[in-house]
Design a protein around this motif. Structure first.
Motif, PDB file in Angstrom:
ATOM      1  N   VAL A  12       0.843  -1.201   0.000  1.00  0.00           N
ATOM      2  CA  VAL A  12       0.000   0.000   0.000  1.00  0.00           C
ATOM      3  C   VAL A  12       0.878   1.250   0.000  1.00  0.00           C
ATOM      4  CG1 VAL A  12      -1.678   1.327   1.334  1.00  0.00           C
ATOM      5  CG2 VAL A  12      -1.989  -1.125   1.033  1.00  0.00           C
ATOM      6  N   GLU A  13       1.935   1.246   0.796  1.00  0.00           N
ATOM      7  CA  GLU A  13       2.843   2.387   0.830  1.00  0.00           C
ATOM      8  C   GLU A  13       3.500   2.599  -0.535  1.00  0.00           C
ATOM      9  OE1 GLU A  13       5.472   1.462   4.064  1.00  0.00           O
ATOM     10  OE2 GLU A  13       4.073   2.201   5.579  1.00  0.00           O
ATOM     11  N   GLN A  14       3.893   1.511  -1.195  1.00  0.00           N
ATOM     12  CA  GLN A  14       4.479   1.624  -2.523  1.00  0.00           C
ATOM     13  C   GLN A  14       3.468   2.171  -3.528  1.00  0.00           C
ATOM     14  OE1 GLN A  14       5.852  -2.376  -3.186  1.00  0.00           O
ATOM     15  NE2 GLN A  14       7.898  -1.936  -2.366  1.00  0.00           N
ATOM     16  N   MET A  15       2.227   1.693  -3.448  1.00  0.00           N
ATOM     17  CA  MET A  15       1.184   2.166  -4.349  1.00  0.00           C
ATOM     18  C   MET A  15       0.987   3.679  -4.191  1.00  0.00           C
ATOM     19  SD  MET A  15      -2.866   1.235  -4.406  1.00  0.00           S
ATOM     20  CE  MET A  15      -3.096   2.075  -2.851  1.00  0.00           C
ATOM     21  N   ILE A  16       0.952   4.145  -2.960  1.00  0.00           N
ATOM     22  CA  ILE A  16       0.780   5.574  -2.704  1.00  0.00           C
ATOM     23  C   ILE A  16       1.971   6.354  -3.246  1.00  0.00           C
ATOM     24  CG2 ILE A  16       0.656   7.333  -0.875  1.00  0.00           C
ATOM     25  CD1 ILE A  16      -0.963   5.206   0.752  1.00  0.00           C
ATOM     26  N   ALA A  17       3.170   5.840  -3.049  1.00  0.00           N
ATOM     27  CA  ALA A  17       4.376   6.511  -3.548  1.00  0.00           C
ATOM     28  C   ALA A  17       4.368   6.595  -5.071  1.00  0.00           C
ATOM     29  CB  ALA A  17       5.621   5.780  -3.049  1.00  0.00           C
ATOM     30  N   ILE A  18       3.896   5.556  -5.730  1.00  0.00           N
ATOM     31  CA  ILE A  18       3.804   5.564  -7.188  1.00  0.00           C
ATOM     32  C   ILE A  18       2.776   6.595  -7.641  1.00  0.00           C
ATOM     33  CG2 ILE A  18       3.076   4.215  -9.206  1.00  0.00           C
ATOM     34  CD1 ILE A  18       4.311   1.743  -7.704  1.00  0.00           C
ATOM     35  N   GLU A  19       1.619   6.591  -7.004  1.00  0.00           N
ATOM     36  CA  GLU A  19       0.547   7.517  -7.369  1.00  0.00           C
ATOM     37  C   GLU A  19       0.952   8.977  -7.169  1.00  0.00           C
ATOM     38  OE1 GLU A  19      -2.635   7.129  -8.681  1.00  0.00           O
ATOM     39  OE2 GLU A  19      -1.968   5.099  -9.119  1.00  0.00           O
ATOM     40  N   THR A  20       1.736   9.257  -6.131  1.00  0.00           N
ATOM     41  CA  THR A  20       2.131  10.640  -5.847  1.00  0.00           C
ATOM     42  C   THR A  20       3.404  11.046  -6.586  1.00  0.00           C
ATOM     43  OG1 THR A  20       3.360   9.954  -3.870  1.00  0.00           O
ATOM     44  CG2 THR A  20       1.052  10.643  -3.565  1.00  0.00           C
ATOM     45  N   GLY A  21       4.000  10.123  -7.316  1.00  0.00           N
ATOM     46  CA  GLY A  21       5.202  10.421  -8.089  1.00  0.00           C
ATOM     47  C   GLY A  21       6.487  10.328  -7.296  1.00  0.00           C
ATOM     48  N   GLU A  22       6.419   9.860  -6.054  1.00  0.00           N
ATOM     49  CA  GLU A  22       7.615   9.724  -5.223  1.00  0.00           C
ATOM     50  C   GLU A  22       8.442   8.497  -5.616  1.00  0.00           C
ATOM     51  OE1 GLU A  22       6.494   9.792  -1.094  1.00  0.00           O
ATOM     52  OE2 GLU A  22       4.993  11.337  -1.491  1.00  0.00           O
ATOM     53  N   LEU A  23       7.822   7.558  -6.300  1.00  0.00           N
ATOM     54  CA  LEU A  23       8.498   6.332  -6.713  1.00  0.00           C
ATOM     55  C   LEU A  23       8.220   6.093  -8.185  1.00  0.00           C
ATOM     56  CD1 LEU A  23      10.058   3.742  -5.856  1.00  0.00           C
ATOM     57  CD2 LEU A  23       7.851   2.710  -5.334  1.00  0.00           C
ATOM     58  N   ASN A  24       9.261   5.885  -8.942  1.00  0.00           N
ATOM     59  CA  ASN A  24       9.111   5.599 -10.363  1.00  0.00           C
ATOM     60  C   ASN A  24       9.182   4.095 -10.594  1.00  0.00           C
ATOM     61  OD1 ASN A  24       8.929   8.300 -11.238  1.00  0.00           O
ATOM     62  ND2 ASN A  24      11.136   8.515 -11.013  1.00  0.00           N
ATOM     63  N   VAL A  25       8.388   3.641 -11.557  1.00  0.00           N
ATOM     64  CA  VAL A  25       8.337   2.226 -11.881  1.00  0.00           C
ATOM     65  C   VAL A  25       8.760   2.056 -13.331  1.00  0.00           C
ATOM     66  CG1 VAL A  25       6.809   0.220 -12.041  1.00  0.00           C
ATOM     67  CG2 VAL A  25       6.440   1.918 -10.261  1.00  0.00           C
ATOM     68  N   ALA A  26       9.564   1.045 -13.592  1.00  0.00           N
ATOM     69  CA  ALA A  26      10.006   0.779 -14.962  1.00  0.00           C
ATOM     70  C   ALA A  26       8.802   0.471 -15.843  1.00  0.00           C
ATOM     71  CB  ALA A  26      10.982  -0.396 -14.973  1.00  0.00           C
ATOM     72  N   GLU A  27       8.856   0.943 -17.087  1.00  0.00           N
ATOM     73  CA  GLU A  27       7.748   0.775 -18.036  1.00  0.00           C
ATOM     74  C   GLU A  27       7.292  -0.684 -18.168  1.00  0.00           C
ATOM     75  OE1 GLU A  27       5.807   2.883 -19.957  1.00  0.00           O
ATOM     76  OE2 GLU A  27       6.660   4.466 -18.711  1.00  0.00           O
ATOM     77  N   GLU A  28       8.225  -1.618 -18.128  1.00  0.00           N
ATOM     78  CA  GLU A  28       7.839  -3.026 -18.323  1.00  0.00           C
ATOM     79  C   GLU A  28       6.959  -3.569 -17.205  1.00  0.00           C
ATOM     80  OE1 GLU A  28      12.165  -3.294 -16.739  1.00  0.00           O
ATOM     81  OE2 GLU A  28      11.134  -2.076 -18.215  1.00  0.00           O
ATOM     82  N   TYR A  29       6.885  -2.849 -16.096  1.00  0.00           N
ATOM     83  CA  TYR A  29       6.036  -3.284 -14.988  1.00  0.00           C
ATOM     84  C   TYR A  29       4.673  -2.596 -14.988  1.00  0.00           C
ATOM     85  CZ  TYR A  29      10.280  -5.376 -13.207  1.00  0.00           C
ATOM     86  OH  TYR A  29      11.418  -6.130 -13.079  1.00  0.00           O
ATOM     87  N   ILE A  30       4.462  -1.690 -15.924  1.00  0.00           N
ATOM     88  CA  ILE A  30       3.194  -0.966 -15.991  1.00  0.00           C
ATOM     89  C   ILE A  30       2.317  -1.597 -17.069  1.00  0.00           C
ATOM     90  CG2 ILE A  30       2.079   1.248 -16.464  1.00  0.00           C
ATOM     91  CD1 ILE A  30       4.665   2.570 -15.440  1.00  0.00           C
ATOM     92  N   HIS A  31       1.158  -2.042 -16.668  1.00  0.00           N
ATOM     93  CA  HIS A  31       0.212  -2.655 -17.593  1.00  0.00           C
ATOM     94  C   HIS A  31      -1.122  -1.924 -17.492  1.00  0.00           C
ATOM     95  CE1 HIS A  31       2.999  -5.979 -18.064  1.00  0.00           C
ATOM     96  NE2 HIS A  31       3.102  -6.012 -16.748  1.00  0.00           N
ATOM     97  N   THR A  32      -1.612  -1.476 -18.622  1.00  0.00           N
ATOM     98  CA  THR A  32      -2.899  -0.796 -18.639  1.00  0.00           C
ATOM     99  C   THR A  32      -3.803  -1.456 -19.673  1.00  0.00           C
ATOM    100  OG1 THR A  32      -2.123   0.832 -20.247  1.00  0.00           O
ATOM    101  CG2 THR A  32      -1.930   1.439 -17.934  1.00  0.00           C
TER     102      THR A  32
END
Length: 98
Positions: A13-33
């Motif tokens: 949950v903490e990681q999800m919030i960090a991603i949503e707020t832009g505090e944590l970047n995720v590599a493109e290959e891990y993003i699925h829409t």
């Protein structure tokens, strides 16, 4: 709940919030829409009433209405079927025949 399960959940949950707020970047290959089909436009393009569309898909009228008002998002088999219908509108004829 076991402590380690709770800790993993809390960390996620903490990681999800960090991603949503832009505090944590995720590599493109891990993003699925998944693009959600525009249910109303799909139905209107086929000149179908909401009730007819619902019967064709095997879902309730209220579910179609909720999709069209963006109160609910199609998921599971319904989402896959809607994506197929959006990509291949000729499949409407197959559904009408069932």
């Amino acid at each position: 709940m076991k402590a380690h399960f709770f800790e993993r959940l809390r960390t996620s949950v903490e990681q999800m919030i960090a991603i949503e707020t832009g505090e944590l970047n995720v590599a493109e290959e891990y993003i699925h829409t998944v693009k959600i089909p525009d249910v109303k436009n799909l139905r209107i393009a086929q000149r179908l009433k909401q009730q007819e569309f619902a019967q064709m898909l095997g879902v309730s009228l209220s579910l179609v209405q909720s999709w069209e008002l963006n109160r609910r998002i199609p998921n599971g088999p319904a989402l896959k079927l809607l994506i197929m219908l959006e990509r291949q509108p000729q499949l409407f004829e197959t559904l009408k025949a069932l």
